[in-house]
Each structure stands twice: as structure tokens, then as C-alpha cells.
Design an enzyme around this catalytic site. Structure first.
Site, mmCIF file in Angstrom:
data_model
loop_
_atom_site.group_PDB
_atom_site.id
_atom_site.type_symbol
_atom_site.label_atom_id
_atom_site.label_comp_id
_atom_site.label_asym_id
_atom_site.label_seq_id
_atom_site.Cartn_x
_atom_site.Cartn_y
_atom_site.Cartn_z
ATOM 1 N N HIS A 20 -11.070 30.059 10.322
ATOM 2 C CA HIS A 20 -11.857 29.420 11.384
ATOM 3 C C HIS A 20 -11.191 29.617 12.748
ATOM 4 O O HIS A 20 -11.836 29.969 13.739
ATOM 5 C CB HIS A 20 -11.982 27.911 11.122
ATOM 6 C CG HIS A 20 -12.832 27.540 9.948
ATOM 7 N ND1 HIS A 20 -14.087 28.063 9.730
ATOM 8 C CD2 HIS A 20 -12.607 26.664 8.924
ATOM 9 C CE1 HIS A 20 -14.607 27.528 8.633
ATOM 10 N NE2 HIS A 20 -13.717 26.693 8.128
ATOM 11 N N HIS A 78 -7.580 28.980 4.942
ATOM 12 C CA HIS A 78 -8.974 28.614 5.208
ATOM 13 C C HIS A 78 -9.140 28.231 6.678
ATOM 14 O O HIS A 78 -10.026 28.749 7.379
ATOM 15 C CB HIS A 78 -9.402 27.454 4.309
ATOM 16 C CG HIS A 78 -10.807 27.010 4.521
ATOM 17 N ND1 HIS A 78 -11.872 27.501 3.801
ATOM 18 C CD2 HIS A 78 -11.350 26.124 5.407
ATOM 19 C CE1 HIS A 78 -12.987 26.943 4.215
ATOM 20 N NE2 HIS A 78 -12.703 26.096 5.202
ATOM 21 N N GLU A 79 -8.282 27.339 7.140
ATOM 22 C CA GLU A 79 -8.377 26.900 8.536
ATOM 23 C C GLU A 79 -7.993 28.011 9.506
ATOM 24 O O GLU A 79 -8.543 28.097 10.614
ATOM 25 C CB GLU A 79 -7.503 25.664 8.765
ATOM 26 C CG GLU A 79 -7.851 24.464 7.897
ATOM 27 C CD GLU A 79 -9.313 24.049 8.004
ATOM 28 O OE1 GLU A 79 -9.941 24.296 9.059
ATOM 29 O OE2 GLU A 79 -9.842 23.492 7.023
#
Length: 468
Positions: free
Chosen positions: A34, A30-31
């Protein structure tokens, strides 16, 4: 006694490691979503953190980003040059007043891409995991043919008959009996449009599933749809849980259980029905192992299950799961198609579940937090790497979707702000954003308290009524 304690501690250790593995994979990707899109857009990333709180280990890469692992492994964040905390703060500053590598100096479409990349990465990694498993292990498909129709149940009342092949439910193309089970059990009392093929003739039916309450030994009670159709598959053993009564008795993968205490066993459902009420009682089991008949004795372990009224009941378990038809090798392209399809099905099912809870069709006590996730992970890890990776993919898809909810503080809330900015051609005022984030913080905190209270109440019920 010491040996048992060591075994229990070892089991807890494996469960904790499995939970951290699942959570770590989901948070990291998820990170990473980003992070990669931020770098592509020219945003300076100062910190990439897995976990919160005290730093346990870290290094700084050649771009100046500090990669860190922190003590509280329940999430993570990326921190940009001009962010107080992982792009989660509102800003009404003008781009001209910010440094070139600042997140808020970027045009709104780039900021939206950076924010959307986290959930997108969760969806992507889920599809990749499913694709890899399909390619590595093959695909086991149970055809969506109806073998039995239970008298008096909705399927019989609607006119569905044994031998019908289900081709579509509510617009979903049906490829296996798993699709049928997934859609029907999640129907929560909605009428389903079911299409079947009966000897080459297409027929359409409207079926309103009955709802049955199904308590689990985790203390969660689900209301599952049931229309009264089954596939009859032999009671072939798939996974045998380590140190279970089945393993101790000599049961192996591929064994077919044909009788228990002299009564014939024609399906895995027959096996479950025979074992469940027999906790602690020795059973004579007849096994077919590659054509050779074996007579074994198995004493089911006693497992506590929580009923809807909060009381508990002891149920028998021998520690086996059903085997599926032999997996068939598929091409990488087909593996990817099925992987994307399963990811999409997970997303739709989660949306349906959220709507059902909000509208009262499903009880809210089934919503859980880290404790429930850890408990389920501890059960899944006993089944091996493939189920654990599939569970990881499911969690990844769910986390991606939940982050898209239009709640300030979550990625979805940011996207709502950016959509408003794109329409208005200027950011929302600092005051409006601050109010939004205050509301978002309140909502997120309430959700955190709610899910953890649910978890603690489940544990409390099990302990109060003699569980562990």
C-alpha cells in the site's frame, strides 16, 4: 523440576517469537505494498504502523511519515493525509475540495492500485520466498509414479495400476507426487479427471475420492480425499526434532529405519504405523547409517490427539519427519517458475477450501484464528528455518487472498466500490458507502468472533479431556 520449567518457558518464548516473526513479515509487506504504490501515486502517507494500540517505538522519515510499532501485533495499517484510519473510510468528497496529497483526490484507477497493492505484495513476497528457498536449497521432487494401488479403493476401481505415471488432474499439469497429494486430499468428494501415462500410452480416468476424517493433535478434523495410491519411499529420516525421543536415542538425519521390534519397515508409512500405537513402550529399532547397521532403543512420547467426537486418544511420536530425495540444483529462472507455481497453488487451494466450507463439504470447525496459527507455527519452528519460511509464504498468500474478499472494510470491498465508481463515473453515495461499511464491520466482527471461538473450543476440548 526447575530445569523442566525453564525448558518449557524457553520453548514458549521461541514459539511466540516465531509467531511474531511470521505475522510481522506478512503484515509488513502487505502494508509496504500500500505504502509504496501510494507514494508512487503522490499520496501523502502520514503513518505506517505495525500493530495497533499503544505505540512502543517510532521514528519520522524525511517525507513526514511516522513509522511505528504498536503493542497489539495482530495487523497494521497505513494512514493517508485525509483518512481517519488507513484508507478504510468512505468518502464522497469531490477531488477539488481535497489537498493535493489526499488519497481521495486521486483518480479512481490510482486509488484502486493503492488498495490492490497490499494483497499483491503478499502474493509477491510468497513467490519470492519460495524462489529463494528453491535457489538456496534446491528442489526435491518425488516423481508422480504410482507404486501401489490399494485394493477396493477408488483408484483401483477406476482402473489405475501400479507403474502408471500421473500426468494431469483436473487440468493441472502434474510435476511431482506432491501435486497429486495436494489435489486429491483437497478434493472433498469431487470427481477428478486423472490422466496417466502407462508405458507410453495416455489414458484418462474419472475417479471419485473417498473421504476420510483425519484428526490432528491440534483438535482440527479434516475431511481429506483418498484414492488409494502410494509412493513407496524408504523410511529415511529427514528432520529430527530437538529433545525428542529419536534425538535422545541417537537417530540422525539421513538414517534409514529398516525394522522395528523385528518387523521390517519398508516405508515411512510403515514407521508411522508401528510407532503410533506404541506410546510409552520401548521399541527395538534397526537403523541403516551409511551402510552400517545400528540397534537402538526408542520409547515414543505420548501425544494426545482429538478424535472427531471430541474424545482424545494417546498416540506415539518419536520426533522425526521423512526425508525427501536429494535436492537438485535448479536455475534461478526455474526456481522462480516453481515459486510462482507454488504460490498460485496455495491461492487455488485456499479458494477451494473456502468454497468447501461454505457448501458444507468441509467442517467449519477447522477454521482458526491467531491461536491456531500460533500453535501451528510453534510446531513448524521445531523443523528449522526452511519449513518456517515456507509456512510464512503460505500464510502470506492466504492473507493476500482473504484481503481480496469482496467485504467492505477489506481491500476487496474497496475494489468493489471503485469498480462501481468507474462504471458509474461517479462515487457511490455517502449513504450507500456507509451502509456498506457497516455491513462490512459486522461481517468482519462475526468472522473474528467465529474463528476465535473455534480456537477456544479446540483448546477447551483438549483441556477437558486431559490435554494441555
Amino acid at each position: 523440576m526447575i530445569e523442566g520449567l525453564v525448558s518449557q518457558v524457553s520453548s514458549w518464548g521461541v514459539s511466540i517469537l516465531a509467531f511474531l516473526f511470521v505475522l510481522g513479515v506478512v503484515v509488513f509487506f502487505h502494508e509496504l505494498g500500500h505504502f509504496l504504490v501510494a507514494r508512487w501515486c503522490g499520496v501523502t502517507v502520514t503513518t505506517f504502523s505495525i500493530g495497533f494500540g499503544r505505540e512502543l517505538a517510532a521514528f519520522v522519515d524525511r517525507h513526514g511519515t511516522r513509522w511505528r510499532v504498536a503493542a497489539i501485533p495482530l495487523g497494521g495499517y497505513v494512514k493517508f493525509l485525509d483518512d481517519a484510519n488507513a484508507a478504510s473510510q468512505p468518502s464522497a468528497a469531490t477531488p477539488d475540495a481535497l489537498a493535493p496529497g489526499s488519497f481521495h483526490a486521486k483518480p479512481v484507477w490510482q486509488r484502486a492500485l493503492v488498495v490492490a497493492a497490499g494483497p499483491a505484495a503478499n502474493f509477491l513476497i510468497a513467490a519470492i520466498i519460495y524462489t529463494a528457498l528453491n535457489a538456496a536449497y534446491g528442489v526435491s521432487i518425488v516423481s508422480p509414479r504410482v507404486d501401489q494401488v490399494v485394493a477396493g479403493m477408488p483408484a483401483e476401481k477406476a482402473g489405475i495400476k501400479a507403474g502408471d505415471v500421473i500426468t494431469e488432474i483436473d487440468g493441472w499439469s502434474i510435476e511431482s507426487f506432491d501435486d497429486v497429494v495436494r489435489i486429491v486430499t483437497a478434493s472433498s468428494g469431487r470427481t477428478l479427471a486423472i490422466s496417466v501415462d502407462r508405458n507410453g500410452q495416455p489414458l484418462n480416468f474419472s475417479v471419485l475420492p473417498d473421504l476420510k476424517e483425519v484428526p490432528s493433535d491440534l483438535g482440527v478434523t479434516l475431511k481429506l480425499g483418498d484414492i488409494g495410491i502410494t509412493r513407496v519411499l524408504p523410511a529415511r529420516v529427514g528432520t529430527v526434532v530437538a529433545d525428542s525421543p529419536a534425538e535422545k536415542a541417537g537417530i540422525r538425519h539421513g538414517d534409514i529405519i529398516t525394522a522395528i521390534d523385528g518387523a521390517p519397515v519398508n516405508s515411512f508409512e510403515d514407521l508411522v504405523n508401528a510407532v503410533t500405537p506404541a506410546a510409552g513402550r520401548a521399541l527395538s529399532v534397526t537403523v541403516d547409517r551409511e551402510g552400517t547397521k545400528l540397534a537402538l532403543t526408542i520409547t515414543p512420547a505420548s501425544v494426545e490427539a482429538t478424535k472427531p467426537d471430541g474424545t482424545t486418544v494417546q498416540q506415539g511420536r518419536i520426533g522425526v519427519s521423512p526425508d525427501r530425495p536429494a535436492p537438485v540444483s535448479v536455475s534461478l529462472l526455474e526456481s522462480a517458475r516453481l515459486g510462482v507455481r507454488e504460490t498460485y497453488a496455495n491461492i487455488v487451494q485456499t479458494i477451494t477450501g473456502i468454497v468447501d466450507i461454505v457448501t458444507g463439504r468441509q467442517p467449519a470447525d477447522q477454521v482458526g484464528g491467531p491461536i491456531l496459527m500460533a500453535e501451528v507455527t510453534s510446531r513448524v519452528v521445531e523443523l528449522g528455518w526452511e519449513p518456517l519460511l515456507r509456512w510464512t509464504a503460505l500464510i502470506s498468500a492466504n492473507i493476500g487472498l482473504l484481503n481480496l474478499l469482496p467485504i467492505p472494510m477489506l481491500d476487496g470491498g474497496h475494489l468493489v466500490f471503485y469498480a462501481a465508481e468507474a462504471i458509474r463515473r461517479r462515487p457511490l453515495s455517502q449513504r450507500v458507502q456507509e451502509i456498506g461499511f457497516q455491513i462490512g464491520i459486522a461481517v468482519v466482527l462475526m468472522l473474528v468472533v467465529f474463528v476465535n471461538l473455534n480456537d477456544l473450543m479446540r483448546l477447551g476440548k483438549r483441556w477437558l479431556f486431559g490435554g494441555g
